[in-house]
Scaffold this motif. Structure first.
Motif, PDB file in Angstrom:
ATOM      1  N   SER A 142       0.807  -1.227   0.000  1.00 33.58           N
ATOM      2  CA  SER A 142       0.000   0.000   0.000  1.00 33.58           C
ATOM      3  C   SER A 142       0.836   1.270   0.000  1.00 33.58           C
ATOM      4  CB  SER A 142      -0.928   0.014   1.222  1.00 33.58           C
ATOM      5  OG  SER A 142      -1.797  -1.094   1.184  1.00 33.58           O
ATOM      6  N   GLU A 143       1.928   1.279   0.789  1.00 33.50           N
ATOM      7  CA  GLU A 143       2.732   2.515   0.894  1.00 33.50           C
ATOM      8  C   GLU A 143       3.324   2.901  -0.456  1.00 33.50           C
ATOM      9  OE1 GLU A 143       2.587   0.397   4.734  1.00 33.50           O
ATOM     10  OE2 GLU A 143       3.149  -0.191   2.721  1.00 33.50           O
ATOM     11  N   VAL A 144       3.749   1.890  -1.216  1.00 32.51           N
ATOM     12  CA  VAL A 144       4.363   2.171  -2.514  1.00 32.51           C
ATOM     13  C   VAL A 144       3.293   2.657  -3.490  1.00 32.51           C
ATOM     14  CG1 VAL A 144       5.632   1.194  -4.473  1.00 32.51           C
ATOM     15  CG2 VAL A 144       6.240   0.541  -2.130  1.00 32.51           C
ATOM     16  N   ARG A 145       2.142   2.000  -3.501  1.00 32.04           N
ATOM     17  CA  ARG A 145       1.060   2.411  -4.410  1.00 32.04           C
ATOM     18  C   ARG A 145       0.582   3.821  -4.045  1.00 32.04           C
ATOM     19  NH1 ARG A 145      -1.058  -0.440  -8.186  1.00 32.04           N
ATOM     20  NH2 ARG A 145      -0.451  -2.455  -7.319  1.00 32.04           N
ATOM     21  N   TYR A 146       0.517   4.120  -2.741  1.00 33.21           N
ATOM     22  CA  TYR A 146       0.137   5.455  -2.287  1.00 33.21           C
ATOM     23  C   TYR A 146       1.157   6.493  -2.768  1.00 33.21           C
ATOM     24  CZ  TYR A 146      -0.639   9.430   0.784  1.00 33.21           C
ATOM     25  OH  TYR A 146      -0.848  10.702   1.266  1.00 33.21           O
ATOM     26  N   SER A 147       2.453   6.157  -2.687  1.00 30.41           N
ATOM     27  CA  SER A 147       3.500   7.075  -3.176  1.00 30.41           C
ATOM     28  C   SER A 147       3.342   7.312  -4.672  1.00 30.41           C
ATOM     29  CB  SER A 147       4.895   6.504  -2.912  1.00 30.41           C
ATOM     30  OG  SER A 147       5.164   6.502  -1.537  1.00 30.41           O
ATOM     31  N   LEU A 148       3.035   6.243  -5.399  1.00 27.89           N
ATOM     32  CA  LEU A 148       2.813   6.366  -6.837  1.00 27.89           C
ATOM     33  C   LEU A 148       1.648   7.316  -7.100  1.00 27.89           C
ATOM     34  CD1 LEU A 148       3.228   5.606  -9.808  1.00 27.89           C
ATOM     35  CD2 LEU A 148       1.853   3.551  -9.402  1.00 27.89           C
ATOM     36  N   ALA A 149       0.551   7.145  -6.370  1.00 24.09           N
ATOM     37  CA  ALA A 149      -0.616   8.017  -6.537  1.00 24.09           C
ATOM     38  C   ALA A 149      -0.234   9.469  -6.254  1.00 24.09           C
ATOM     39  CB  ALA A 149      -1.747   7.569  -5.610  1.00 24.09           C
ATOM     40  N   GLY A 150       0.549   9.680  -5.201  1.00 20.17           N
ATOM     41  CA  GLY A 150       0.987  11.041  -4.863  1.00 20.17           C
ATOM     42  C   GLY A 150       1.799  11.673  -5.983  1.00 20.17           C
ATOM     43  N   CYS A 151       2.693  10.885  -6.584  1.00 21.94           N
ATOM     44  CA  CYS A 151       3.484  11.381  -7.716  1.00 21.94           C
ATOM     45  C   CYS A 151       2.574  11.731  -8.892  1.00 21.94           C
ATOM     46  CB  CYS A 151       4.517  10.342  -8.161  1.00 21.94           C
ATOM     47  SG  CYS A 151       5.835  10.045  -6.963  1.00 21.94           S
ATOM     48  N   LEU A 152       1.601  10.864  -9.158  1.00 23.75           N
ATOM     49  CA  LEU A 152       0.687  11.093 -10.282  1.00 23.75           C
ATOM     50  C   LEU A 152      -0.151  12.353 -10.066  1.00 23.75           C
ATOM     51  CD1 LEU A 152      -0.422   7.391 -10.867  1.00 23.75           C
ATOM     52  CD2 LEU A 152       1.036   8.771 -12.386  1.00 23.75           C
ATOM     53  N   VAL A 153      -0.562  12.607  -8.822  1.00 22.34           N
ATOM     54  CA  VAL A 153      -1.308  13.835  -8.517  1.00 22.34           C
ATOM     55  C   VAL A 153      -0.447  15.045  -8.860  1.00 22.34           C
ATOM     56  CG1 VAL A 153      -2.265  15.269  -6.668  1.00 22.34           C
ATOM     57  CG2 VAL A 153      -2.763  12.821  -6.727  1.00 22.34           C
TER      58      VAL A 153
END
Length: 185
Positions: A142-153
């Motif tokens: 989850s932490e990695v996917r959340y970081s990915l989402a943050g980058c995409l935002v």
């Protein structure tokens, strides 16, 4: 006693004393291990850790580079990069974190440091593929996917970010940071 056994014993003692926080003794044994037969990276990594504990960044960098010459690994790349980052040399560090992840896509220190630097240096577009590669190996993190989402935002790729956040919450419905970011979107 054989040279290899000498090396192993000195390395082990170095590790023990480092673990106990006895830096001077750890340094003695790592130095002995580094000067015994054959060339090994581990004693240099130990000496680098001691230098970092003492706040001696230049010495730590030197030891990581010696270890790197002997055996370039994701650990040596990440170690060099962490010191460069501490020295305010983020752009140089970025390349070493990328190299570390080429060797081992699951090096979490390199991955999360790269995310941090990507934000600082406006290079998030270069970070996204490394997060995606990690998620191919471990899709449930989850932490990695959340970081990915943050980058995409930050990259104005909000639909993709929304999709990633929804995937986080499918697997981990109580992951608060994802709920908050999704609410902001």
């Amino acid at each position: 006693m054989s040279g290899h056994l000498d090396y192993e014993i000195n390395k082990e003692l170095g590790e023990c004393y480092l673990f106990m926080g006895e830096l001077d003794k750890a340094e003695q044994y790592y130095t002995k291990a580094a000067s015994s037969n054959g060339v090994h990276a581990d004693p240099y990594l130990g000496l680098a850790a001691i230098a970092i504990h003492r706040g001696e960044l230049e010495g730590a960098l030197n030891m990581y580079q010696k270890a790197h010459k002997v055996d370039p690994t994701d650990k040596t790349h990440a170690g060099i990069a962490l010191v460069l980052m501490e020295q305010g040399r983020g752009a140089d560090a970025f390349g070493h974190f990328v190299e570390a992840l080429k060797v081992n896509p699951e090096n979490m220190v390199a991955l999360f440091s790269l995310v941090r630097l990507g934000h600082e240096l406006n290079r998030l577009d270069e970070v996204v593929p490394h997060l995606s590669r990690y998620l191919e190996i471990d899709p449930g993190k989850s932490e990695v996917r959340y970081s990915l989402a943050g980058c995409l935002v930050c990259l104005e790729r909000k639909d993709e970010a929304r999709a990633e956040l929804n995937r986080v919450l499918e697997g981990n419905p109580d992951f608060e940071p994802a709920k908050e970011l999704l609410a902001q979107l």
